[in-house]
Design a protein around this motif. Structure first.
Motif, short mmCIF file in Angstrom:
data_model
loop_
_atom_site.label_atom_id
_atom_site.label_comp_id
_atom_site.label_asym_id
_atom_site.label_seq_id
_atom_site.Cartn_x
_atom_site.Cartn_y
_atom_site.Cartn_z
N LYS A 1 0.78 -1.38 -0.04
CA LYS A 1 -0.05 -0.02 0.10
C LYS A 1 0.85 1.20 -0.10
CE LYS A 1 -3.78 2.04 -0.24
NZ LYS A 1 -4.93 2.24 0.57
N ILE A 2 1.86 1.36 0.79
CA ILE A 2 2.70 2.47 0.79
C ILE A 2 3.43 2.62 -0.59
CG2 ILE A 2 4.68 3.67 1.89
CD1 ILE A 2 4.03 1.94 4.33
N ALA A 3 4.04 1.37 -1.07
CA ALA A 3 4.43 1.68 -2.55
C ALA A 3 3.65 2.17 -3.33
CB ALA A 3 4.95 0.13 -3.09
N LEU A 4 2.29 1.75 -3.58
CA LEU A 4 1.35 2.31 -4.32
C LEU A 4 0.97 3.83 -4.02
CD1 LEU A 4 -1.04 1.80 -6.25
CD2 LEU A 4 -2.38 1.40 -4.35
N ASN A 5 0.97 4.17 -2.88
CA ASN A 5 1.00 5.60 -2.38
C ASN A 5 2.17 6.55 -2.84
OD1 ASN A 5 -1.53 5.46 -1.15
ND2 ASN A 5 -0.70 5.16 0.79
N GLU A 6 3.34 5.69 -2.90
CA GLU A 6 4.40 6.73 -3.28
C GLU A 6 4.58 6.79 -4.82
OE1 GLU A 6 7.65 4.82 0.33
OE2 GLU A 6 7.30 4.02 -1.64
N ARG A 7 3.96 5.77 -5.48
CA ARG A 7 3.71 6.05 -6.97
C ARG A 7 2.70 7.09 -7.38
NH1 ARG A 7 4.33 0.63 -7.00
NH2 ARG A 7 1.91 0.18 -7.42
N ARG A 8 1.49 7.02 -6.88
CA ARG A 8 0.51 7.78 -6.77
C ARG A 8 0.43 9.29 -6.39
NH1 ARG A 8 -4.42 5.33 -3.42
NH2 ARG A 8 -5.87 4.38 -5.17
N TYR A 9 1.40 9.51 -5.33
CA TYR A 9 1.56 10.98 -5.01
C TYR A 9 2.91 11.36 -5.04
CZ TYR A 9 -3.06 9.55 -3.16
OH TYR A 9 -4.34 9.15 -3.01
#
Lengths: 119, 119, 119, 119
Positions: free
Chosen positions: C94-102
Motif C-alpha cells: 500500500k505504501i509503494a502504491l501511495n509513493e507512485r500515486r503521490y
C-alpha cells in the motif's frame, strides 16, 4: 412543525446545549467523532453474538442497546442542526433514490444487491 | 402515528425491505455493522478539515454529508424496527437523564462535562 | 521470523486464543466488529480535544490511549491470522502504491491530496 | 531496530509524510478519525456476510480486505509516532494483562469471557 418527533428532539437538544454553553464544543468535526464513538459502543454489544442471538436480546441488554442508539440519534440531530441540514428530507431523498435504483422485480432476495443498499 | 416523521420513515423502510425480500439480511448484528460502516464514510468527509472549516462546508460537500447522515438514520430506524425498540422514547429518556445529570449551574461551559455528555 | 515484532505478536495471540478455546468466537466478521469497537473507544478520547491538545496528552491519558491502540493492533493481527493474510506485506504494498500515486513534486503540502492519502 | 517490521514501517511512513509536507495534517485527532474511517470501510466488506462466509473470502475480496487492513495499520503506526508511544510495548503489556485476567482454567470456551477480551 414542533409536533414532529425529530423537530421536537432538535429543539430540546439545542436548548440543552445552549443553556450549558456547550455549543462551543459542538463543531461538526467533533460531533461526527462523538457519533462514531457511540457506534463503537453499539458494536461492542453485538460483536460476539451470532446473528440469531442478536435478534433475541434480553430486556436488560435491549435497554442498554436502546441507550446507545439514543446517543447516536442525539448526535445525528445535533449535527444536522449545526450543518443547517434537513435530516428527514435527506433520508426521504435517499430512500426515493434507492427505490429507483433497486426495482423490486430485479433485486428480489438478491444478497449482492442488498449489499449495495447503502451505497 | 403515521403523521410523524420517524414513524413514516420506519414504515417506508420496512415496505422497501419486504418488497425486495431483504429482511433476511437485516439481522440486528448486520444492521449495526452497516450503521457503523456509514459512520466511517461520514468520518472521511471530516478527517482532514479543521473544526472551523467543518462548520463551513460548500453546497456540494454538504449534499454528500447529508447523504451519509441519511444512511445512518435509515439503518438506525431499521435497527429499532428489528429490535422492536422505540427509538424516540429512548432518545427522550436519555435527554431527561442528561438534564438531571448535568444541572446548568454546575456545568456551564465546562469542557470536561461536555466530554461526558454521551456517557 | 519469530524475531520480528508482528510475527511474535501473532504467535502469542494465537496461543492465547487456543489455550482458552476462544478461536470459535473469532470469525473474521466478529473480529472486524471488535476492531471497529476499539476504534470507537479511541475516538472518544479525542472527540472534544482541539487538534493542538490532541498532540499534548498528559501521561495518564497517553497510557489510556496506548491501551486502546494496543487493542486495535491485537484485533488486526488476529484478523490477519484468521484470514491467512500477510499484514506487513499488505502495508508495504500500500505504501509503494501511495509513493507512485503521490509524487513528491506534485503534492507537496497539498491538503486535498493528503485527503486522498488513504483511498 | 530497523530490522523490525513495525520500526521499518514507521520510518518509511514518516519519510513519506515529511517529503510531502503532510505532517501538518497529521494531528493525532485527525489520524484517529482517518483510522476509524478505514475501519468503516473494512466493516462494509463484512456487513452482509455470514460468519461462515467471512472465513472463506475469494482471492479478489481478500486482496481488497488486505488493503483496508493495511490502511488501518498505516494510520495506527503514524498515530503512535505522533504521540511518541511504543505501540508494540503497549500491545505486549495488554496481552500480559489479559493473560493474568483470564486464566485458562477459569475461562476455557466461555463466550462471556471472550466478550470481555478487549475490555
Amino acid at each position: 412543525m414542533a409536533e414532529d418527533s425529530l423537530a421536537n428532539l432538535n429543539e430540546r437538544l439545542l436548548r440543552f446545549a445552549r443553556e450549558r454553553d456547550w455549543e462551543q464544543f459542538h463543531s461538526p468535526k467533533n460531533l461526527v467523532m462523538a457519533l462514531a464513538g457511540e457506534c463503537g459502543e453499539l458494536l461492542e454489544h453485538f460483536q460476539w453474538l451470532s446473528e440469531e442471538r442478536s435478534a433475541a436480546l434480553d430486556a436488560e441488554k435491549k435497554r442498554e442497546v436502546g441507550r446507545e442508539m439514543a446517543d447516536i440519534l442525539i448526535y445525528l440531530v445535533r449535527l444536522s442542526q449545526r450543518l443547517d441540514l434537513d435530516l428527514l428530507a435527506a433520508a426521504n431523498e435517499k430512500i426515493a433514490l434507492n427505490e429507483r435504483r433497486y426495482p423490486v422485480h430485479q433485486v428480489r432476495g438478491d444478497a449482492r444487491r442488498a449489499g449495495e443498499y447503502e451505497d
